[in-house]
Scaffold this active site. Sequence first.
Site, PDB file in Angstrom:
ATOM      1  N   SER A  13       0.829  -1.207   0.000  1.00 44.16           N
ATOM      2  CA  SER A  13       0.000   0.000   0.000  1.00 44.16           C
ATOM      3  C   SER A  13       0.866   1.262   0.000  1.00 44.16           C
ATOM      4  O   SER A  13       1.853   1.349   0.738  1.00 44.16           O
ATOM      5  CB  SER A  13      -0.900   0.011   1.239  1.00 44.16           C
ATOM      6  OG  SER A  13      -1.504   1.287   1.363  1.00 44.16           O
ATOM      7  N   THR A  60      -9.226  -1.071   3.457  1.00 44.71           N
ATOM      8  CA  THR A  60      -9.180  -1.371   2.027  1.00 44.71           C
ATOM      9  C   THR A  60      -9.461  -2.854   1.779  1.00 44.71           C
ATOM     10  O   THR A  60      -9.873  -3.572   2.697  1.00 44.71           O
ATOM     11  CB  THR A  60      -7.845  -0.865   1.417  1.00 44.71           C
ATOM     12  OG1 THR A  60      -7.900  -1.040   0.012  1.00 44.71           O
ATOM     13  CG2 THR A  60      -6.626  -1.586   1.960  1.00 44.71           C
ATOM     14  N   LYS A  64     -13.773  -3.532   3.075  1.00 46.90           N
ATOM     15  CA  LYS A  64     -14.572  -2.303   3.027  1.00 46.90           C
ATOM     16  C   LYS A  64     -16.039  -2.526   3.406  1.00 46.90           C
ATOM     17  O   LYS A  64     -16.709  -1.612   3.861  1.00 46.90           O
ATOM     18  CB  LYS A  64     -14.510  -1.675   1.629  1.00 46.90           C
ATOM     19  CG  LYS A  64     -13.188  -0.993   1.336  1.00 46.90           C
ATOM     20  CD  LYS A  64     -13.228  -0.297  -0.010  1.00 46.90           C
ATOM     21  CE  LYS A  64     -11.879   0.309  -0.329  1.00 46.90           C
ATOM     22  NZ  LYS A  64     -11.885   1.082  -1.573  1.00 46.90           N
ATOM     23  N   ASP A 100     -14.008   7.446  -1.388  1.00 49.94           N
ATOM     24  CA  ASP A 100     -13.595   7.049  -2.745  1.00 49.94           C
ATOM     25  C   ASP A 100     -14.325   7.859  -3.828  1.00 49.94           C
ATOM     26  O   ASP A 100     -13.708   8.321  -4.784  1.00 49.94           O
ATOM     27  CB  ASP A 100     -13.866   5.554  -2.976  1.00 49.94           C
ATOM     28  CG  ASP A 100     -12.822   4.665  -2.311  1.00 49.94           C
ATOM     29  OD1 ASP A 100     -11.695   5.138  -2.068  1.00 49.94           O
ATOM     30  OD2 ASP A 100     -13.145   3.492  -2.031  1.00 49.94           O
ATOM     31  N   ALA A 128     -16.716   0.659  -5.715  1.00 44.74           N
ATOM     32  CA  ALA A 128     -16.124   1.904  -6.214  1.00 44.74           C
ATOM     33  C   ALA A 128     -17.093   2.600  -7.171  1.00 44.74           C
ATOM     34  O   ALA A 128     -17.277   3.827  -7.116  1.00 44.74           O
ATOM     35  CB  ALA A 128     -14.809   1.607  -6.915  1.00 44.74           C
ATOM     36  N   THR A 150     -22.741  -8.688 -14.899  1.00 51.10           N
ATOM     37  CA  THR A 150     -23.903  -9.467 -14.432  1.00 51.10           C
ATOM     38  C   THR A 150     -24.967  -8.499 -13.923  1.00 51.10           C
ATOM     39  O   THR A 150     -24.667  -7.622 -13.101  1.00 51.10           O
ATOM     40  CB  THR A 150     -23.493 -10.408 -13.271  1.00 51.10           C
ATOM     41  OG1 THR A 150     -22.750  -9.657 -12.330  1.00 51.10           O
ATOM     42  CG2 THR A 150     -22.671 -11.574 -13.745  1.00 51.10           C
ATOM     43  N   MET A 151     -26.212  -8.653 -14.390  1.00 42.58           N
ATOM     44  CA  MET A 151     -27.282  -7.710 -14.027  1.00 42.58           C
ATOM     45  C   MET A 151     -27.695  -7.884 -12.556  1.00 42.58           C
ATOM     46  O   MET A 151     -28.238  -6.973 -11.942  1.00 42.58           O
ATOM     47  CB  MET A 151     -28.490  -7.876 -14.948  1.00 42.58           C
ATOM     48  CG  MET A 151     -28.192  -7.585 -16.405  1.00 42.58           C
ATOM     49  SD  MET A 151     -27.290  -6.049 -16.701  1.00 42.58           S
ATOM     50  CE  MET A 151     -28.633  -4.866 -16.716  1.00 42.58           C
ATOM     51  N   ARG A 153     -26.014  -7.812  -9.977  1.00 41.78           N
ATOM     52  CA  ARG A 153     -25.300  -6.854  -9.126  1.00 41.78           C
ATOM     53  C   ARG A 153     -26.150  -5.595  -8.854  1.00 41.78           C
ATOM     54  O   ARG A 153     -26.034  -4.958  -7.827  1.00 41.78           O
ATOM     55  CB  ARG A 153     -23.990  -6.507  -9.820  1.00 41.78           C
ATOM     56  CG  ARG A 153     -23.067  -5.563  -9.120  1.00 41.78           C
ATOM     57  CD  ARG A 153     -22.360  -6.133  -7.920  1.00 41.78           C
ATOM     58  NE  ARG A 153     -21.214  -6.954  -8.184  1.00 41.78           N
ATOM     59  CZ  ARG A 153     -20.095  -6.940  -7.445  1.00 41.78           C
ATOM     60  NH1 ARG A 153     -19.998  -6.154  -6.396  1.00 41.78           N
ATOM     61  NH2 ARG A 153     -19.090  -7.732  -7.735  1.00 41.78           N
TER      62      ARG A 153
END
Length: 269
Positions: A13, A60, A64, A100, A128, A150-151, A153
């Site tokens: 990081s 992170t 998250k 973010d 994000a 993919t729908m 989601r």
Amino acid sequence: MKFAVIGDPISHSLSPLMHNKNFESLDLKFTYEAVNVPIENFKHIREIIEEKHLDGFNITIPHKERIIPYLDEIDAQSSSVGAVNTVLIRDGKWIGYNTDGIGYVTGLKQVYNDLENAYILILGAGGASKGIANELIKFVNTKLTVANRTMKRFETWDLEVNQISLEQAESHLDEFDIIINTTPAGMDDNQDIPIDLKYLNPETLVSDIVYIPYKTPILIAAENKGNPIYNGLDMFVYQGAESFKIWTGLQADIKTMKKSVLNKLKGVK
Ligand code: NAP
């Protein structure tokens, strides 16, 4: 004051370097460290953090979403996004935020003049993407379009956006002024491009929120077509600056933060 970033893996990081350079530049005797917490130890997160007497921390991949049940409070936007990357510890209380989205949009406003009227396509519908969409929706007069592999989601989305497939995005690509890739396709050694750029309008700004590599395959392909491109480095710097503001109420030294990351990426000591 003491801060940290929690993740797994975390040793690569750039957050400790970036934050410590900012503290140094502002003459603050603060510290920021990386703490590796594997998924199996996450149930002890309160004890791990309390032992370190932190004033706040970033969180992170892959934690998250996992952090949410451990918070005492969560701000409305992070709750809608369903992911937290910043925790403020005040009087023992843990308050969750997500910087973010604001991090990305703060940078985008500086490179794109007419953001209010832009037609924007976001590729990917994960954490994000949702953070960025939540922030963009505050400024943009047009309806956002989000394309995903993919729908299913979209079942976790409560924002008013056009929801399309990657194939539909490909065939309507010329309708957008800005295309933002939020999928990890193209990150590290992955050479994938999430969509074909055949119908890309020559003026469209093509952006990727990844910055390692500095130019992902979609940015290289767009640049080869002569399009303007914009990577995720500013997002990383501004999300960090926003976390710093939440913890301290102070403005970060953005230039120093960005330079520290750029130098590291270029291998400069
Ligand atoms: P996430 O919640 O796991 O979402 C990933 C999204 O990408 C999903 O919509 C997924 O689609 C899609 N996807 C994954 N692989 C794909 C592929 N090969 N082709 C097409 N679509 C694909 O991840 P996230 O937290 O949103 O993070 C996404 C990326 O942003 C990561 O690379 C992360 O490093 C980067 N990031 C950068 C910053 C910064 O400061 N610059 C900040 C945060 C995140 P499905 O729903 O179909 O699985």
